[in-house]
Design a protein around this motif. Structure first.
Motif, PDB file in Angstrom:
ATOM      1  N   LEU A   2       0.835  -1.213   0.000  1.00 19.09           N
ATOM      2  CA  LEU A   2       0.000   0.000   0.000  1.00 19.09           C
ATOM      3  C   LEU A   2       0.862   1.252   0.000  1.00 19.09           C
ATOM      4  N   ARG A   3       2.120   1.100   0.385  1.00 23.13           N
ATOM      5  CA  ARG A   3       3.059   2.222   0.452  1.00 23.13           C
ATOM      6  C   ARG A   3       3.961   2.275  -0.779  1.00 23.13           C
ATOM      7  N   ASP A   4       3.661   1.462  -1.785  1.00 23.08           N
ATOM      8  CA  ASP A   4       4.452   1.430  -3.020  1.00 23.08           C
ATOM      9  C   ASP A   4       4.423   2.803  -3.699  1.00 23.08           C
ATOM     10  N   LYS A   5       5.444   3.082  -4.491  1.00 22.22           N
ATOM     11  CA  LYS A   5       5.495   4.365  -5.188  1.00 22.22           C
ATOM     12  C   LYS A   5       4.577   4.399  -6.414  1.00 22.22           C
ATOM     13  N   ASP A   6       4.064   3.249  -6.819  1.00 23.56           N
ATOM     14  CA  ASP A   6       3.221   3.170  -8.010  1.00 23.56           C
ATOM     15  C   ASP A   6       1.737   3.086  -7.633  1.00 23.56           C
ATOM     16  N   LYS A   7       0.932   3.953  -8.239  1.00 20.09           N
ATOM     17  CA  LYS A   7      -0.489   4.005  -7.877  1.00 20.09           C
ATOM     18  C   LYS A   7      -1.244   2.731  -8.245  1.00 20.09           C
ATOM     19  N   TYR A   8      -0.824   2.044  -9.296  1.00 25.62           N
ATOM     20  CA  TYR A   8      -1.507   0.814  -9.689  1.00 25.62           C
ATOM     21  C   TYR A   8      -1.222  -0.311  -8.690  1.00 25.62           C
ATOM     22  N   VAL A   9      -0.009  -0.351  -8.176  1.00 23.95           N
ATOM     23  CA  VAL A   9       0.337  -1.346  -7.152  1.00 23.95           C
ATOM     24  C   VAL A   9      -0.457  -1.056  -5.883  1.00 23.95           C
ATOM     25  N   ARG A  10      -0.546   0.227  -5.508  1.00 24.79           N
ATOM     26  CA  ARG A  10      -1.321   0.587  -4.312  1.00 24.79           C
ATOM     27  C   ARG A  10      -2.791   0.212  -4.497  1.00 24.79           C
ATOM     28  N   TYR A  11      -3.328   0.458  -5.683  1.00 22.65           N
ATOM     29  CA  TYR A  11      -4.727   0.131  -5.961  1.00 22.65           C
ATOM     30  C   TYR A  11      -4.956  -1.384  -5.863  1.00 22.65           C
ATOM     31  N   ALA A  12      -4.054  -2.170  -6.475  1.00 23.98           N
ATOM     32  CA  ALA A  12      -4.173  -3.630  -6.407  1.00 23.98           C
ATOM     33  C   ALA A  12      -4.083  -4.109  -4.958  1.00 23.98           C
ATOM     34  N   SER A  13      -3.224  -3.472  -4.188  1.00 26.39           N
ATOM     35  CA  SER A  13      -3.081  -3.838  -2.774  1.00 26.39           C
ATOM     36  C   SER A  13      -4.366  -3.575  -2.013  1.00 26.39           C
ATOM     37  N   ALA A  14      -4.938  -2.400  -2.219  1.00 23.60           N
ATOM     38  CA  ALA A  14      -6.169  -2.040  -1.517  1.00 23.60           C
ATOM     39  C   ALA A  14      -7.314  -2.982  -1.909  1.00 23.60           C
ATOM     40  N   LEU A  15      -7.443  -3.280  -3.194  1.00 23.47           N
ATOM     41  CA  LEU A  15      -8.485  -4.216  -3.645  1.00 23.47           C
ATOM     42  C   LEU A  15      -8.289  -5.602  -3.035  1.00 23.47           C
ATOM     43  N   SER A  16      -7.053  -6.042  -3.007  1.00 27.36           N
ATOM     44  CA  SER A  16      -6.760  -7.372  -2.475  1.00 27.36           C
ATOM     45  C   SER A  16      -6.976  -7.436  -0.964  1.00 27.36           C
ATOM     46  N   LEU A  17      -6.641  -6.355  -0.270  1.00 27.16           N
ATOM     47  CA  LEU A  17      -6.920  -6.319   1.165  1.00 27.16           C
ATOM     48  C   LEU A  17      -8.420  -6.436   1.416  1.00 27.16           C
ATOM     49  N   GLU A  47      -3.769   3.518   8.866  1.00 24.02           N
ATOM     50  CA  GLU A  47      -3.963   2.396   7.946  1.00 24.02           C
ATOM     51  C   GLU A  47      -5.155   2.659   7.034  1.00 24.02           C
ATOM     52  N   ARG A  48      -6.227   3.210   7.612  1.00 28.33           N
ATOM     53  CA  ARG A  48      -7.410   3.540   6.805  1.00 28.33           C
ATOM     54  C   ARG A  48      -7.027   4.545   5.715  1.00 28.33           C
ATOM     55  N   ALA A  49      -6.160   5.507   6.052  1.00 29.94           N
ATOM     56  CA  ALA A  49      -5.728   6.517   5.080  1.00 29.94           C
ATOM     57  C   ALA A  49      -4.970   5.868   3.926  1.00 29.94           C
ATOM     58  N   TYR A  50      -4.096   4.914   4.239  1.00 28.22           N
ATOM     59  CA  TYR A  50      -3.365   4.230   3.165  1.00 28.22           C
ATOM     60  C   TYR A  50      -4.310   3.437   2.269  1.00 28.22           C
ATOM     61  N   VAL A  51      -5.301   2.784   2.861  1.00 31.10           N
ATOM     62  CA  VAL A  51      -6.280   2.042   2.060  1.00 31.10           C
ATOM     63  C   VAL A  51      -7.077   3.007   1.182  1.00 31.10           C
ATOM     64  N   LEU A  52      -7.544   4.100   1.758  1.00 26.43           N
ATOM     65  CA  LEU A  52      -8.316   5.084   0.985  1.00 26.43           C
ATOM     66  C   LEU A  52      -7.473   5.680  -0.135  1.00 26.43           C
ATOM     67  N   ALA A 112      -3.983  11.230   7.830  1.00 26.29           N
ATOM     68  CA  ALA A 112      -3.880  11.095   6.375  1.00 26.29           C
ATOM     69  C   ALA A 112      -2.564  11.624   5.828  1.00 26.29           C
ATOM     70  N   VAL A 113      -1.813  12.355   6.634  1.00 28.09           N
ATOM     71  CA  VAL A 113      -0.592  13.006   6.138  1.00 28.09           C
ATOM     72  C   VAL A 113       0.429  12.001   5.596  1.00 28.09           C
ATOM     73  N   PRO A 114       0.808  10.929   6.329  1.00 22.22           N
ATOM     74  CA  PRO A 114       1.799   9.997   5.759  1.00 22.22           C
ATOM     75  C   PRO A 114       1.352   9.380   4.427  1.00 22.22           C
ATOM     76  N   ALA A 115       0.103   8.984   4.332  1.00 28.87           N
ATOM     77  CA  ALA A 115      -0.398   8.398   3.086  1.00 28.87           C
ATOM     78  C   ALA A 115      -0.390   9.425   1.964  1.00 28.87           C
ATOM     79  N   THR A 116      -0.719  10.659   2.286  1.00 31.01           N
ATOM     80  CA  THR A 116      -0.736  11.729   1.278  1.00 31.01           C
ATOM     81  C   THR A 116       0.681  12.038   0.802  1.00 31.01           C
ATOM     82  N   ILE A 117       1.619  12.089   1.726  1.00 27.34           N
ATOM     83  CA  ILE A 117       3.020  12.327   1.355  1.00 27.34           C
ATOM     84  C   ILE A 117       3.525  11.192   0.471  1.00 27.34           C
TER      85      ILE A 117
END
Length: 182
Positions: free
Chosen positions: A122-137, A149-154, A170-175
């Protein structure tokens, strides 16, 4: 001028390979630059089932990206727990497409052990990897334990508007989103 067709290898007959249970032949077919052949070979390997797991795990070690993507797809459909560690290792591949497919595969397997590595991706630099992670979670039934954790999922799901209600959490996930090249 010599026609290009003279230099092409004949396309593998996936039905024949499957009927023969030719796992090495089907794995080689995953590298063919014909999407229909790749998809059919992955599906045939999935139908063969757990007998294909170990050779597919070995295929994940090759440099051929196309073959590795097909191997991941077949392993996701086989859902053999023996592939779990190999798929987790693949989430750290240099190729974002490989990492994306590995995250999807972990979700498809439905194994609760996938939660910790998917939280990492979920912390990957690529948005598609993050999206796949969130869907899989989501497929594993995971529920965030903290607002961070909710912020990273969102953020992974790209639900930007929902991040605002989390304030400082939300700051760490946004950064983290700033590292994305897109």
């Amino acid at each position: 001028m010599i026609p290009v067709l003279l230099f092409r290898s004949p396309l593998p007959d996936i039905a024949v390979l499957e009927e023969r249970q030719d796992i090495p032949g089907l794995i080689r077919a995953l590298a063919v630059r014909e999407p229909g052949i790749q998809t059919a070979a992955a599906a045939a390997l999935a139908r063969i089932g757990p007998a294909a797991t170990e050779p597919l795990k070995d295929a994940l070690k090759t440099k051929n990206r196309t073959l590795r993507l097909g191997a991941i797809s077949a392993l996701a459909d086989i859902r053999d727990a023996r592939a779990f560690d190999s798929l987790v290792a693949t989430t750290r591949d240099p190729s974002n497409e490989i990492r994306w497919q590995a995250c999807i595969a972990l979700g498809e397997m439905g194994d609760g052990r996938a939660v910790p590595p998917l939280l990492e991706t979920l912390r990957d630099k690529d948005k598609y990897v993050r999206y796949a992670s969130a869907l899989s979670l989501e497929k594993t039934g995971y529920h965030p334990a903290t607002d961070e954790e909710r912020a990273y999922v969102l953020a992974g799901m790209q639900y930007w508007g929902n991040l605002t209600g989390l304030n400082a959490a939300a700051v760490p996930a946004t950064i983290n989103l700033l590292a994305d090249s897109d």
